[in-house]
Design a protein around this motif. Sequence first.
Motif, PDB file in Angstrom:
ATOM      1  N   VAL A   1      -9.363   0.181   4.045  1.00 13.74           N
ATOM      2  CA  VAL A   1      -8.130   0.930   4.257  1.00 13.74           C
ATOM      3  C   VAL A   1      -8.367   2.420   4.035  1.00 13.74           C
ATOM      4  CG1 VAL A   1      -5.794   1.330   3.384  1.00 13.74           C
ATOM      5  CG2 VAL A   1      -6.619  -1.018   3.747  1.00 13.74           C
TER       6      VAL A   1
ATOM      7  N   ILE B   1       0.866  -1.179   0.000  1.00 13.83           N
ATOM      8  CA  ILE B   1       0.000   0.000   0.000  1.00 13.83           C
ATOM      9  C   ILE B   1       0.904   1.231   0.000  1.00 13.83           C
ATOM     10  CG2 ILE B   1      -1.792   1.284   1.214  1.00 13.83           C
ATOM     11  CD1 ILE B   1      -2.603  -1.330   2.581  1.00 13.83           C
TER      12      ILE B   1
ATOM     13  N   ILE C   1      -4.092   6.824  -2.523  1.00 16.07           N
ATOM     14  CA  ILE C   1      -3.705   5.476  -2.069  1.00 16.07           C
ATOM     15  C   ILE C   1      -3.605   4.543  -3.279  1.00 16.07           C
ATOM     16  CG2 ILE C   1      -4.251   3.562  -0.533  1.00 16.07           C
ATOM     17  CD1 ILE C   1      -5.986   5.433   1.109  1.00 16.07           C
TER      18      ILE C   1
ATOM     19  N   PHE D   1      -2.850   0.570  -4.351  1.00 17.12           N
ATOM     20  CA  PHE D   1      -2.790  -0.806  -3.851  1.00 17.12           C
ATOM     21  C   PHE D   1      -2.135  -1.695  -4.912  1.00 17.12           C
ATOM     22  CE2 PHE D   1      -6.442   1.238  -1.897  1.00 17.12           C
ATOM     23  CZ  PHE D   1      -6.354   0.873  -0.563  1.00 17.12           C
TER      24      PHE D   1
ATOM     25  N   ALA E   1      -3.454   1.873   8.345  1.00 18.44           N
ATOM     26  CA  ALA E   1      -3.691   1.189   7.073  1.00 18.44           C
ATOM     27  C   ALA E   1      -3.287  -0.286   7.155  1.00 18.44           C
ATOM     28  CB  ALA E   1      -2.914   1.895   5.965  1.00 18.44           C
ATOM     29  N   ARG E   2      -2.121  -0.536   7.741  1.00 13.23           N
ATOM     30  CA  ARG E   2      -1.611  -1.914   7.817  1.00 13.23           C
ATOM     31  C   ARG E   2      -2.488  -2.766   8.733  1.00 13.23           C
ATOM     32  NH1 ARG E   2       3.388  -4.522  10.130  1.00 13.23           N
ATOM     33  NH2 ARG E   2       4.160  -5.931   8.503  1.00 13.23           N
TER      34      ARG E   2
ATOM     35  N   ARG F   1       0.320   4.962   8.666  1.00 12.70           N
ATOM     36  CA  ARG F   1       0.893   3.675   8.258  1.00 12.70           C
ATOM     37  C   ARG F   1       0.335   2.533   9.108  1.00 12.70           C
ATOM     38  NH1 ARG F   1       4.554  -0.153   9.257  1.00 12.70           N
ATOM     39  NH2 ARG F   1       4.942   0.689  11.343  1.00 12.70           N
TER      40      ARG F   1
ATOM     41  N   LYS G   1      -0.480  -8.647   6.446  1.00 15.94           N
ATOM     42  CA  LYS G   1       0.040  -7.305   6.706  1.00 15.94           C
ATOM     43  C   LYS G   1       0.895  -6.847   5.527  1.00 15.94           C
ATOM     44  CE  LYS G   1       0.173  -7.895  11.741  1.00 15.94           C
ATOM     45  NZ  LYS G   1       1.039  -7.899  12.954  1.00 15.94           N
TER      46      LYS G   1
ATOM     47  N   THR H   1       3.640  -1.209   3.803  1.00 15.97           N
ATOM     48  CA  THR H   1       2.892   0.055   3.738  1.00 15.97           C
ATOM     49  C   THR H   1       3.865   1.228   3.792  1.00 15.97           C
ATOM     50  OG1 THR H   1       1.052  -1.022   4.901  1.00 15.97           O
ATOM     51  CG2 THR H   1       1.013   1.383   4.756  1.00 15.97           C
TER      52      THR H   1
END
Length: 550
Positions: A500, A469, A487, A489, A529-530, A526, A540, A543
């Motif tokens: 997220v 990410i 963002i 992905f 999001a993770r 960070r 996981k 990120t």
Amino acid sequence: MAKINDDELVLLPLGGAGEIGMNFNAYGYGPGEDKQWLVLDCGVLFGREAATPGVDLIVPDISFLAERRRDVLAIVATHAHEDHIGAIHLLWPMLKCPVYATPFTAKLIEGKLIEAGIREKVKLHEIPLHGKFSIGPYDLELVSITHSILEPNAVAIKTPLGTVVHTGDWKIDPAPQLGEATDINRFKALGDEGVLAMVCDSTNALVEGHSGSEGDVKKSLTELIGTLKGRIAVTAFASNVARVDTIAKAAKANGRHIVLVGRAMHKIVQAAKDSGYLKDFPPILDPEDAENLPASKVLYICTGSQGESRAALTRIAAGEHVVKLGPGDSVIFSSRIIPGNEIGIFDLHNKLTALGVDVLSADDHFVHVSGHPCRGELSEMYGWVRPKIAVPVHGELRHMHAHAELAKSLQVSQAVVIENGHMLRLAPGRASVIDETPAGRVHLDGEVLVAEGLGLARARRSLSFAGMIAITLVLDGKGRPATEASIIFEGIPEPVHEAVREAVEKCLHRHNPKKDDEGKLKEAVRRAARSTANDAWGKKPITRVDVVVV
């Protein structure tokens, strides 16, 4: 008053002890920090996509010797396998010392130096078989031995403190098909003269008996090929020139013409011819010419016995090569499976089977013998050389411990199992580990050498497992969000994306620029999001968060 002699003889393996491959053994002679160093072999390990994605080759960390390069006198190659010479062109710039090898091995080393653009800088000395030469305090003698390549040599290293026999890779073959037989009489003579230590191959130390003869493989292959009707492809290690010669002559005996398929196969055969071997090798056809022959008159000798993704046989199985195989044709794997290559090889077997090809291997036919000594051969060698100290190398720890126990049972006074980085003093009274030095690994990442500890391979494994990410935050001059976060992905399922995005927006909404600086904001985003990706997906991802101020 007599001067006290502080000289000592030490062995420092930086590769090849506790592993099969990447052989690098340094011998030091002299007092304390003033030793002069002699390197035997400078090899590689091959990277594996699952463990080291993006890494083709792995070489030893030789920083200890690089810091002392003025005292490194030479690299001596025992033979031309990649795990013994494959790192010379990569690591020579760190040592800048002369290189010594027999003619065939020197030819292959020279090719690597030319490709690396450093041939003119390297003093490459060609030593004849049975050659004797001196380098600093070391008097060296090459002793012919048999292995699965041309011109393998044991090296007798004579110093004022005693003689070390460094076997390199070897076996005892009563009927080698190419090159010289093991010089049993010379090994016995060295034993009579007295040998301080033998540093010896451990690969097959868990296997009883003897490794078998190339002469027996020739007979069996000739008979097997005679029973097959369609096109035949035989795959083997290209470096095993005796096996390639055996396959070619087995083809000729059965009225088949040979085609070499794969760049490495052509390179090795040409190097052997340039070194005076293969004088009666059958004529070689181009693949295009073989297409005009009946199927029963063709035999291909291919690279790719280990399922390598870019090798000839893999491309043939995928239909991406000028050579085509199908129903009624056969492929013979005249090789063993190197541990770790099982998945690739069995996948190749399945692809060939899907084409209607009959796959034959050492599991059901006698088409291969090992190039390393089994316990019976080790026992014979110890009986000839009779060293005071046994030092197993070239093997995983389980092989080396089995080797050490065997040596003790054969009345060797001391057997010492060491690992890469252990500096072993080889003293007439008793060997002992006196120091430990860094002995890591270095990855050839594309064209760049990168320390293993930098974690690039680990990061790529994480990317392949859990994706990435990438978040860009846009803040105004007062540290407040100026717009929605961008963002990206990569490799992450669509249902995870929205969760997220919501987590990042909530984190930005809670952000107070008067209390939290930019660094705290980046880390909070960070983590959010993770953590959210892990809750929604069970993984996981890597990120990354960047900040742009407008």
